[in-house]
Design a protein around this motif. Structure first.
Motif: not given
Length: 260
Positions: A33-41, A45-48, A91-93, A95-99
């Motif tokens: 669960t934590g792995h999936r959430e670290l990929a999605e959040i 954050a980027d959209r908010d 996605d974790i990598v 999505n962090v870069l592209n946020c």
């Protein structure tokens, strides 16, 4: 931002979103669960529009002890699980870069695995002097995937990257600052305070100028994308082989692995 089970999300200051990796009984180890959430959040954050900067930390006195052992066992057994976690790790990598929002990590205690990926890929990383940074992949019996190939050589140079990634040699916060692996090193009891100070300064700055500067600088990391993709594929290939079984048992037994 509601609905997260393993991440606590709140406002640390005006415009500063705080993300806390929360599994304190296990040093904030990351399960399925934590792995999936670290990929999605990071996309959320980027959209908010209210988010102008992000602070990410672990709950208590640890950042993250890495992947949960039960998750690793499931990846070894099931191809579908491997492919799902593979996509999340990618996605974790990216999505962090592209946020577009600047991210500040507060690294205290152990930082391993997927948690370490976020800690080092953050735009500014603040480590405690006694933080313990370690990429443990080769000790587990798989290639150093996650984030290693995309960020370590750029931060600390290829010679240091090979030394620490091939040997799983730990790095303290003080050593990490000296070798360029983190942005700043402070006393352990000031890590979260200093990270929040920096995030608040970023939140008060020109959002457009900061966003576009981050995008431009991260093109250095995008150039390393093919190396990262290959390393991640090699890591997950290792989850189908014999060495990871010995590596996992050695972790459970708290002993050095005996690879043959």
């Amino acid at each position: 931002m509601k609905g997260y089970e393993k991440l606590k999300v709140d406002w640390a200051a005006d415009g500063v979103l705080r993300i806390v990796i929360s599994e304190p009984r296990r040093l904030n180890a990351v399960d399925m669960t934590g792995h999936r959430e670290l990929a999605e959040i990071w996309r959320e954050a980027d959209r908010d529009d209210d988010v102008r900067a992000v602070v990410v930390r672990g709950e208590g006195e640890a950042f993250s002890a890495g992947g949960d052992l039960s998750m690793i066992e499931e990846m070894m057994r099931d191809h579908g699980t491997r492919m799902r976690v593979f996509a999340e790790a990618r996605d974790i990598v990216y999505n962090v870069l592209n946020c577009s929002k600047p991210i500040v990590s507060a690294i205290q205690g152990p930082a391993v695995g997927a948690g370490l990926a976020v800690a080092l890929l953050a735009d500014i990383s603040v480590a405690g002097r006694n933080a313990r940074i370690i990429d443990g992949h080769t000790r587990l019996g798989v290639a150093a995937g996650d984030h290693a190939a995309i960020i370590w050589p750029l931060l600390c140079g290829l010679a240091k990257a090979k030394y620490h990634l091939l040997l799983c040699e730990p790095v303290t916060g003080a050593q990490a600052e000296a070798m360029g692996l983190v942005s700043l090193c402070v006393d352990d009891d000031r890590v979260h305070e200093r990270a929040l100070e920096i995030a608040s300064r970023l939140a008060a700055g020109s959002a457009e100028a900061i966003r576009l500067t981050k995008y431009s600088l991260n093109n250095w990391l995008r150039l390393a994308g093919p190396s990262f993709d290959a390393s991640l594929a090699m890591e997950f290939l290792g989850f189908t082989g014999p060495d990871v079984a010995e590596g996992l048992q050695a972790v459970r037994d708290k002993r050095p692995p005996r690879f043959t």
